[in-house]
Design a protein around this motif. Structure first.
Motif, PDB file in Angstrom:
ATOM      1  N   VAL A  21      25.143  37.680  46.625  1.00 16.78           N
ATOM      2  CA  VAL A  21      25.442  38.669  45.598  1.00 16.78           C
ATOM      3  C   VAL A  21      26.903  38.499  45.182  1.00 16.78           C
ATOM      4  CG1 VAL A  21      25.661  41.136  45.089  1.00 16.78           C
ATOM      5  CG2 VAL A  21      23.753  40.311  46.483  1.00 16.78           C
ATOM      6  N   ILE A  22      27.139  38.429  43.883  1.00 18.16           N
ATOM      7  CA  ILE A  22      28.494  38.369  43.345  1.00 18.16           C
ATOM      8  C   ILE A  22      28.562  39.368  42.195  1.00 18.16           C
ATOM      9  CG2 ILE A  22      30.243  36.950  42.209  1.00 18.16           C
ATOM     10  CD1 ILE A  22      28.876  34.493  43.487  1.00 18.16           C
ATOM     11  N   GLY A  23      29.536  40.252  42.253  1.00 18.68           N
ATOM     12  CA  GLY A  23      29.727  41.217  41.181  1.00 18.68           C
ATOM     13  C   GLY A  23      30.809  40.744  40.232  1.00 18.68           C
ATOM     14  N   VAL A  24      30.730  41.192  39.003  1.00 14.34           N
ATOM     15  CA  VAL A  24      31.755  40.872  38.012  1.00 14.34           C
ATOM     16  C   VAL A  24      32.217  42.181  37.394  1.00 14.34           C
ATOM     17  CG1 VAL A  24      32.303  39.629  35.887  1.00 14.34           C
ATOM     18  CG2 VAL A  24      30.700  38.633  37.531  1.00 14.34           C
ATOM     19  N   SER A  25      33.529  42.384  37.395  1.00 16.13           N
ATOM     20  CA  SER A  25      34.112  43.617  36.887  1.00 16.13           C
ATOM     21  C   SER A  25      35.032  43.323  35.714  1.00 16.13           C
ATOM     22  CB  SER A  25      34.917  44.298  37.999  1.00 16.13           C
ATOM     23  OG  SER A  25      35.692  45.349  37.489  1.00 16.13           O
ATOM     24  N   GLY A  26      35.046  44.200  34.748  1.00 18.37           N
ATOM     25  CA  GLY A  26      35.961  44.068  33.621  1.00 18.37           C
ATOM     26  C   GLY A  26      37.367  44.525  33.946  1.00 18.37           C
ATOM     27  N   ASP A  27      37.551  45.075  35.123  1.00 18.75           N
ATOM     28  CA  ASP A  27      38.873  45.536  35.540  1.00 18.75           C
ATOM     29  C   ASP A  27      39.704  44.372  36.068  1.00 18.75           C
ATOM     30  OD1 ASP A  27      38.162  48.165  34.968  1.00 18.75           O
ATOM     31  OD2 ASP A  27      37.389  48.488  36.988  1.00 18.75           O
ATOM     32  N   ASP A  29      42.159  44.684  38.361  1.00 19.43           N
ATOM     33  CA  ASP A  29      42.277  44.873  39.806  1.00 19.43           C
ATOM     34  C   ASP A  29      41.191  45.839  40.252  1.00 19.43           C
ATOM     35  OD1 ASP A  29      42.981  45.104  42.450  1.00 19.43           O
ATOM     36  OD2 ASP A  29      44.780  46.284  42.072  1.00 19.43           O
ATOM     37  N   HIS A  30      40.279  45.357  41.045  1.00 20.33           N
ATOM     38  CA  HIS A  30      39.176  46.176  41.525  1.00 20.33           C
ATOM     39  C   HIS A  30      39.206  46.334  43.044  1.00 20.33           C
ATOM     40  CE1 HIS A  30      38.049  41.975  40.827  1.00 20.33           C
ATOM     41  NE2 HIS A  30      37.620  42.051  42.063  1.00 20.33           N
ATOM     42  N   SER A  31      40.317  45.982  43.666  1.00 16.94           N
ATOM     43  CA  SER A  31      40.405  46.027  45.123  1.00 16.94           C
ATOM     44  C   SER A  31      40.205  47.440  45.675  1.00 16.94           C
ATOM     45  CB  SER A  31      41.737  45.444  45.608  1.00 16.94           C
ATOM     46  OG  SER A  31      42.819  46.150  45.036  1.00 16.94           O
ATOM     47  N   THR A  32      40.732  48.443  44.995  1.00 15.27           N
ATOM     48  CA  THR A  32      40.548  49.823  45.451  1.00 15.27           C
ATOM     49  C   THR A  32      39.071  50.203  45.385  1.00 15.27           C
ATOM     50  OG1 THR A  32      42.761  50.399  44.705  1.00 15.27           O
ATOM     51  CG2 THR A  32      41.246  52.220  45.078  1.00 15.27           C
ATOM     52  N   PHE A  33      38.401  49.827  44.300  1.00 11.79           N
ATOM     53  CA  PHE A  33      36.974  50.105  44.128  1.00 11.79           C
ATOM     54  C   PHE A  33      36.169  49.428  45.233  1.00 11.79           C
ATOM     55  CE2 PHE A  33      32.837  48.836  42.357  1.00 11.79           C
ATOM     56  CZ  PHE A  33      32.329  50.077  42.012  1.00 11.79           C
ATOM     57  N   VAL A  34      36.467  48.179  45.520  1.00 15.48           N
ATOM     58  CA  VAL A  34      35.768  47.420  46.558  1.00 15.48           C
ATOM     59  C   VAL A  34      35.964  48.082  47.915  1.00 15.48           C
ATOM     60  CG1 VAL A  34      35.732  45.220  47.812  1.00 15.48           C
ATOM     61  CG2 VAL A  34      35.803  45.237  45.307  1.00 15.48           C
ATOM     62  N   GLU A  35      37.198  48.444  48.217  1.00 20.26           N
ATOM     63  CA  GLU A  35      37.501  49.062  49.507  1.00 20.26           C
ATOM     64  C   GLU A  35      36.867  50.451  49.630  1.00 20.26           C
ATOM     65  OE1 GLU A  35      41.434  50.620  51.833  1.00 20.26           O
ATOM     66  OE2 GLU A  35      41.589  48.734  50.745  1.00 20.26           O
ATOM     67  N   LYS A  36      37.024  51.258  48.614  1.00 22.86           N
ATOM     68  CA  LYS A  36      36.506  52.629  48.638  1.00 22.86           C
ATOM     69  C   LYS A  36      34.989  52.659  48.838  1.00 22.86           C
ATOM     70  CE  LYS A  36      36.146  56.800  45.827  1.00 22.86           C
ATOM     71  NZ  LYS A  36      36.421  57.407  44.529  1.00 22.86           N
ATOM     72  N   LEU A  44      34.346  39.580  41.213  1.00 25.65           N
ATOM     73  CA  LEU A  44      35.265  38.779  40.420  1.00 25.65           C
ATOM     74  C   LEU A  44      35.770  39.579  39.233  1.00 25.65           C
ATOM     75  CD1 LEU A  44      33.114  35.514  40.371  1.00 25.65           C
ATOM     76  CD2 LEU A  44      34.854  36.197  42.035  1.00 25.65           C
ATOM     77  N   SER A  45      36.991  39.323  38.827  1.00 29.46           N
ATOM     78  CA  SER A  45      37.577  40.008  37.685  1.00 29.46           C
ATOM     79  C   SER A  45      37.300  39.239  36.400  1.00 29.46           C
ATOM     80  CB  SER A  45      39.094  40.138  37.874  1.00 29.46           C
ATOM     81  OG  SER A  45      39.670  40.718  36.730  1.00 29.46           O
ATOM     82  N   ASP A  46      36.880  39.985  35.379  1.00 28.65           N
ATOM     83  CA  ASP A  46      36.671  39.411  34.053  1.00 28.65           C
ATOM     84  C   ASP A  46      37.405  40.276  33.034  1.00 28.65           C
ATOM     85  OD1 ASP A  46      35.612  37.657  32.111  1.00 28.65           O
ATOM     86  OD2 ASP A  46      33.932  39.011  31.739  1.00 28.65           O
ATOM     87  N   ALA A  47      38.690  40.503  33.307  1.00 29.92           N
ATOM     88  CA  ALA A  47      39.498  41.407  32.478  1.00 29.92           C
ATOM     89  C   ALA A  47      39.571  40.956  31.025  1.00 29.92           C
ATOM     90  CB  ALA A  47      40.902  41.546  33.070  1.00 29.92           C
ATOM     91  N   LYS A  48      39.490  39.660  30.779  1.00 23.68           N
ATOM     92  CA  LYS A  48      39.549  39.146  29.407  1.00 23.68           C
ATOM     93  C   LYS A  48      38.170  39.060  28.750  1.00 23.68           C
ATOM     94  CE  LYS A  48      43.769  36.504  30.137  1.00 23.68           C
ATOM     95  NZ  LYS A  48      44.374  35.160  30.117  1.00 23.68           N
ATOM     96  N   GLY A  49      37.120  39.356  29.512  1.00 20.88           N
ATOM     97  CA  GLY A  49      35.771  39.347  28.949  1.00 20.88           C
ATOM     98  C   GLY A  49      35.183  37.968  28.726  1.00 20.88           C
ATOM     99  N   GLU A  50      35.758  36.956  29.361  1.00 18.73           N
ATOM    100  CA  GLU A  50      35.289  35.591  29.148  1.00 18.73           C
ATOM    101  C   GLU A  50      33.883  35.364  29.708  1.00 18.73           C
ATOM    102  OE1 GLU A  50      38.524  33.448  30.895  1.00 18.73           O
ATOM    103  OE2 GLU A  50      39.771  33.664  29.118  1.00 18.73           O
TER     104      GLU A  50
END
Length: 110
Positions: A21-27, A29-36, A44-50
């Motif tokens: 399983v691999i998640g992709v986030s538009g944020d 920095d999602h480290s807080t979300f992952v930890e919480k 993985l971060s996709d902040a630029k929407g690529e």
């Protein structure tokens, strides 16, 4: 959050199907979300929407980022696409069903 946690809870089922399983986030920095949420899979971060653009993920209700689950085999072939903003449990169901079908299709026949 509900979808990410559902995938977290189903991760042993995916491991039994030899899937990762691999998640992709538009944020960015999602480290807080992952930890919480005690997520045990890569996010993985996709902040630029690529990635969204490459996989043609549509917006929901014209403004919300879409929620799409892809099952991609080890050869890079997309075996299944499920798109739903609200049916979190069905993302899990559809992904598992696609993995089972792919495994059955790949089994040699006598």
């Amino acid at each position: 959050t509900a979808q990410a946690c559902a995938f977290r809870d189903a991760e042993p089922d995916f491991a039994a199907l030899d899937a990762e399983v691999i998640g992709v986030s538009g944020d960015k920095d999602h480290s807080t979300f992952v930890e919480k949420n005690a997520l045990t899979f890569k996010v993985l971060s996709d902040a630029k929407g690529e990635a969204r653009k490459a996989f043609q993920v549509p917006n929901s209700m014209w403004i919300l980022p879409g929620r799409v689950t892809y099952v991609i085999d080890k050869k890079g072939v997309i075996r299944s696409i499920f798109n739903s903003q609200l049916q979190f449990a069905r993302h899990i169901y559809e992904a598992k069903a696609a993995l089972v079908a792919a495994a059955a299709a790949d089994e040699p026949t006598e």
